[in-house]
Design a protein around this motif. Structure first.
Motif, PDB file in Angstrom:
ATOM      1  N   SER A 342      66.131 -15.151 -43.724  1.00  0.00           N
ATOM      2  CA  SER A 342      65.085 -14.130 -43.836  1.00  0.00           C
ATOM      3  C   SER A 342      65.413 -12.954 -42.919  1.00  0.00           C
ATOM      4  O   SER A 342      66.239 -13.061 -42.006  1.00  0.00           O
ATOM      5  CB  SER A 342      63.739 -14.729 -43.435  1.00  0.00           C
ATOM      6  N   PRO A 343      64.759 -11.810 -43.128  1.00  0.00           N
ATOM      7  CA  PRO A 343      64.977 -10.664 -42.231  1.00  0.00           C
ATOM      8  C   PRO A 343      64.665 -10.980 -40.774  1.00  0.00           C
ATOM      9  O   PRO A 343      65.351 -10.523 -39.872  1.00  0.00           O
ATOM     10  CB  PRO A 343      64.025  -9.605 -42.782  1.00  0.00           C
ATOM     11  N   GLN A 344      63.606 -11.788 -40.558  1.00  0.00           N
ATOM     12  CA  GLN A 344      63.268 -12.161 -39.186  1.00  0.00           C
ATOM     13  C   GLN A 344      64.383 -12.981 -38.546  1.00  0.00           C
ATOM     14  O   GLN A 344      64.735 -12.777 -37.371  1.00  0.00           O
ATOM     15  CB  GLN A 344      61.955 -12.953 -39.152  1.00  0.00           C
ATOM     16  N   GLN A 345      64.951 -13.911 -39.316  1.00  0.00           N
ATOM     17  CA  GLN A 345      66.057 -14.716 -38.795  1.00  0.00           C
ATOM     18  C   GLN A 345      67.290 -13.858 -38.539  1.00  0.00           C
ATOM     19  O   GLN A 345      68.009 -14.064 -37.555  1.00  0.00           O
ATOM     20  CB  GLN A 345      66.381 -15.843 -39.779  1.00  0.00           C
ATOM     21  N   ALA A 346      67.521 -12.874 -39.418  1.00  0.00           N
ATOM     22  CA  ALA A 346      68.675 -11.985 -39.242  1.00  0.00           C
ATOM     23  C   ALA A 346      68.523 -11.168 -37.969  1.00  0.00           C
ATOM     24  O   ALA A 346      69.486 -11.009 -37.206  1.00  0.00           O
ATOM     25  CB  ALA A 346      68.824 -11.071 -40.459  1.00  0.00           C
ATOM     26  N   ARG A 347      67.317 -10.621 -37.721  1.00  0.00           N
ATOM     27  CA  ARG A 347      67.112  -9.827 -36.516  1.00  0.00           C
ATOM     28  C   ARG A 347      67.209 -10.705 -35.261  1.00  0.00           C
ATOM     29  O   ARG A 347      67.772 -10.277 -34.238  1.00  0.00           O
ATOM     30  CB  ARG A 347      65.765  -9.110 -36.578  1.00  0.00           C
ATOM     31  N   LYS A 348      66.677 -11.903 -35.337  1.00  0.00           N
ATOM     32  CA  LYS A 348      66.788 -12.824 -34.202  1.00  0.00           C
ATOM     33  C   LYS A 348      68.250 -13.124 -33.900  1.00  0.00           C
ATOM     34  O   LYS A 348      68.670 -13.173 -32.729  1.00  0.00           O
ATOM     35  CB  LYS A 348      66.029 -14.124 -34.506  1.00  0.00           C
ATOM     36  N   SER A 349      69.030 -13.294 -34.956  1.00  0.00           N
ATOM     37  CA  SER A 349      70.462 -13.550 -34.781  1.00  0.00           C
ATOM     38  C   SER A 349      71.152 -12.368 -34.113  1.00  0.00           C
ATOM     39  O   SER A 349      72.014 -12.543 -33.241  1.00  0.00           O
ATOM     40  CB  SER A 349      71.101 -13.843 -36.142  1.00  0.00           C
ATOM     41  N   VAL A 350      70.769 -11.141 -34.507  1.00  0.00           N
ATOM     42  CA  VAL A 350      71.358  -9.939 -33.903  1.00  0.00           C
ATOM     43  C   VAL A 350      71.021  -9.868 -32.421  1.00  0.00           C
ATOM     44  O   VAL A 350      71.887  -9.587 -31.577  1.00  0.00           O
ATOM     45  CB  VAL A 350      70.868  -8.669 -34.632  1.00  0.00           C
ATOM     46  N   LEU A 351      69.760 -10.137 -32.077  1.00  0.00           N
ATOM     47  CA  LEU A 351      69.345 -10.088 -30.679  1.00  0.00           C
ATOM     48  C   LEU A 351      70.087 -11.129 -29.846  1.00  0.00           C
ATOM     49  O   LEU A 351      70.531 -10.845 -28.717  1.00  0.00           O
ATOM     50  CB  LEU A 351      67.833 -10.297 -30.574  1.00  0.00           C
ATOM     51  N   ILE A 352      70.217 -12.333 -30.386  1.00  0.00           N
ATOM     52  CA  ILE A 352      70.939 -13.379 -29.661  1.00  0.00           C
ATOM     53  C   ILE A 352      72.397 -12.983 -29.475  1.00  0.00           C
ATOM     54  O   ILE A 352      72.977 -13.131 -28.387  1.00  0.00           O
ATOM     55  CB  ILE A 352      70.828 -14.727 -30.411  1.00  0.00           C
ATOM     56  N   ARG A 353      72.994 -12.447 -30.556  1.00  0.00           N
ATOM     57  CA  ARG A 353      74.400 -12.042 -30.486  1.00  0.00           C
ATOM     58  C   ARG A 353      74.601 -10.933 -29.452  1.00  0.00           C
ATOM     59  O   ARG A 353      75.548 -10.957 -28.663  1.00  0.00           O
ATOM     60  CB  ARG A 353      74.869 -11.578 -31.861  1.00  0.00           C
TER      61      ARG A 353
END
Length: 499
Positions: A342-353
């Protein structure tokens, strides 16, 4: 220019030792703190929509004058300014709620048919390269700090510890030069991602090299214009910064063709490793040969290499910084959504990265440039050499800044990343982006030129070393207001001339 005054000017910016990284971080934190207050005002009150005269003045106060004040009047007490910006933001945040339209905004669901028909490379399709307000804000803040510093440094109100160091040490302006290159690397990743998406129309290497060389010509011409204007007007110059003839425009102009060469290797070696590889090899040569001594203390010979050795050899460090920026852009620009994400998971992944990247570059910097509890190499930072510690410091700082701006966008404007289509993207990103920041980002090259021209005009018209604090601040406020006006005018005319 009067010879005695010229000598005073050159001495004013020479033999400086810089300041602490902690102080530099506190001063530069003013930019995210200002964006925090701007974001609360916009997300809670829609204060900047419509963009009225009070909105324009507030936008200017927060995103331009706050940076000017941080580097001048509040340079010795940056935390006071940070508190003045963060306190009302927190007060408003906890005493108000976002409009219903934002609370109810939900990402559109993709139908099963669309999911089944989605191409395998959907993650790098044109729709997957959205406009990111946090990238716009990051680049604009860097450009504003750059424009402020290049004139403010000529006044006594700008502390000497923030000006460029002579050989070893850290300063705000040293960080600004590297950040300028790093941000260029970040946005250059968009063209790389588009090229990867169109594999069927892959452009041959020699054509890409020729195109990048053509892209360099305007910057090289600007470098020549600056060279001849400085020499012709007998303008005060700091020769040990880049050399007798070299200037920053030459460094910027030579980056594209060299980056294109390394781009051919990126299919095998990630950009991060290419960046580190260049920085490590350059540092090894500096430490194991007489190159460091040659650059720093050898007499200048008659040949062009000797006269411009700082600019020529530091180019390797700036190339490494540019590649480090491109590595970040490759990771954060794509939308990253998939049928299974989902978009939320994608943004969370970006922040973690981004958080991991910040931690990684910071750890490498500490191990390279501090004692680090007895495990660090303790190599000093040198912007003049653009050595490995400098590359690591610039990369760590810019990753941290990007992380903070991305975190603010994610917290206050979730609709920007929750929507996965192009429909309404302009409206969403416009709502989440300062009008002034957007204007600075769109015309970075034009504004950099305007700032350089105005700096020259002011220095040729006013004895900047002899004016008092009030006079200096008046000149600087008019200066940044003029640049901001030019930025908004170009934006309104839909003119785009970015770096």
């Amino acid at each position: 220019m009067d010879p005695s005054y010229k000598a005073r000017k050159e001495a004013f910016v020479s033999n400086l030792a810089g300041g602490s990284i902690g102080e530099i971080n506190a001063i530069t934190l003013v930019a995210p703190a200002s964006v925090l207050l701007w974001s609360v005002l916009q997300s809670r009150l829609s204060f900047f929509s419509p963009y009225t005269a009070p909105a324009l003045v507030t936008d200017f106060l927060l995103n331009v004058l706050a940076i000017l004040f941080a580097t001048t009047l509040y340079a010795s007490t940056p935390w006071t300014l940070n508190i003045l910006l963060i306190s009302p933001a927190l007060l408003l945040f906890f005493t108000s709620s976002p409009p219903r339209s934002q609370q109810k905004a939900k990402p559109p669901r993709q139908s099963p048919v669309a999911k089944n028909n989605a191409p395998e490379n959907a993650s790098v399709s044109s729709d997957s390269l959205p406009i990111h307000p946090f990238l716009t804000t990051y680049r604009a803040a860097m450009m504003i700090i750059t424009c402020v510093a290049i004139l403010a440094v000529d006044f006594r109100v700008f502390p000497r510890r923030l000006a460029k160091v002579e050989n070893w040490g850290t300063s705000l302006m040293d960080l600004g030069v590297g950040s300028f290159v790093f941000s260029g690397g970040v946005v250059s990743a968009r063209s790389v991602l588009k090229g990867r998406n169109n594999r069927s129309q892959k452009t041959p290497f020699w054509q890409r090299l020729a195109a990048s060389t053509r892209h360099s010509i305007p910057l090289l011409v600007l470098g020549l214009i600056r060279l001849y204007s400085v020499k012709g007007l007998d303008y005060a110059e700091h020769v040990t910064e880049y050399g007798v003839h070299w200037n920053f425009f030459f460094t910027l102009g030579l980056l594209p063709p060299f980056v294109e060469i390394f781009d051919a290797l990126s299919a095998i070696v990630p950009y991060e490793l290419l960046s580190l590889g260049i920085a490590v090899l350059y540092q090894v040569v500096l430490e194991s040969t007489d190159l460091k001594r040659y650059i720093l203390i050898s007499p200048r010979g008659p040949d062009l290499l000797s006269k411009n050795r700082e600019g020529i050899f530091s180019f390797l460090g700036y190339l490494a910084i540019f590649l480090a920026g491109r590595a970040v852009g490759i990771r954060v620009i794509p939308r990253g959504t998939l049928p299974s994400r989902s978009p939320q998971q994608a943004r969370k992944s970006v922040l973690i990265r981004m958080g991991v990247q910040t931690l990684g570059w910071t750890t490498l910097f500490m191990l390279n440039s501090t004692p680090a509890l007895g495990y660090g190499a303790d190599f000093p930072v040198s912007r003049r050499l653009a050595n490995m510690p400098y590359v690591l410091w610039v990369s760590a700082f810019n990753n941290a800044q990007l992380f903070l701006f991305c975190l603010l966008e994610s917290a206050f404007f979730p609709s920007v990343y929750r929507e996965t289509g192009k429909d309404g993207e302009g409206e969403r990103t416009s709502f989440a982006t300062s009008r002034i920041m957007s204007a600075f980002n769109k015309n970075g090259l034009a504004l950099f030129l305007v700032a350089n021209l105005l700096t020259g005009v002011v220095n040729l018209s006013i004895p900047t070393l002899d004016v008092n604090t009030a006079q200096a601040m008046a000149v600087l406020v008019v200066y940044v207001a003029t640049i901001t006006g030019v930025a908004l005018a170009l934006d309104k005319a839909n003119i785009k001339l970015s770096l």
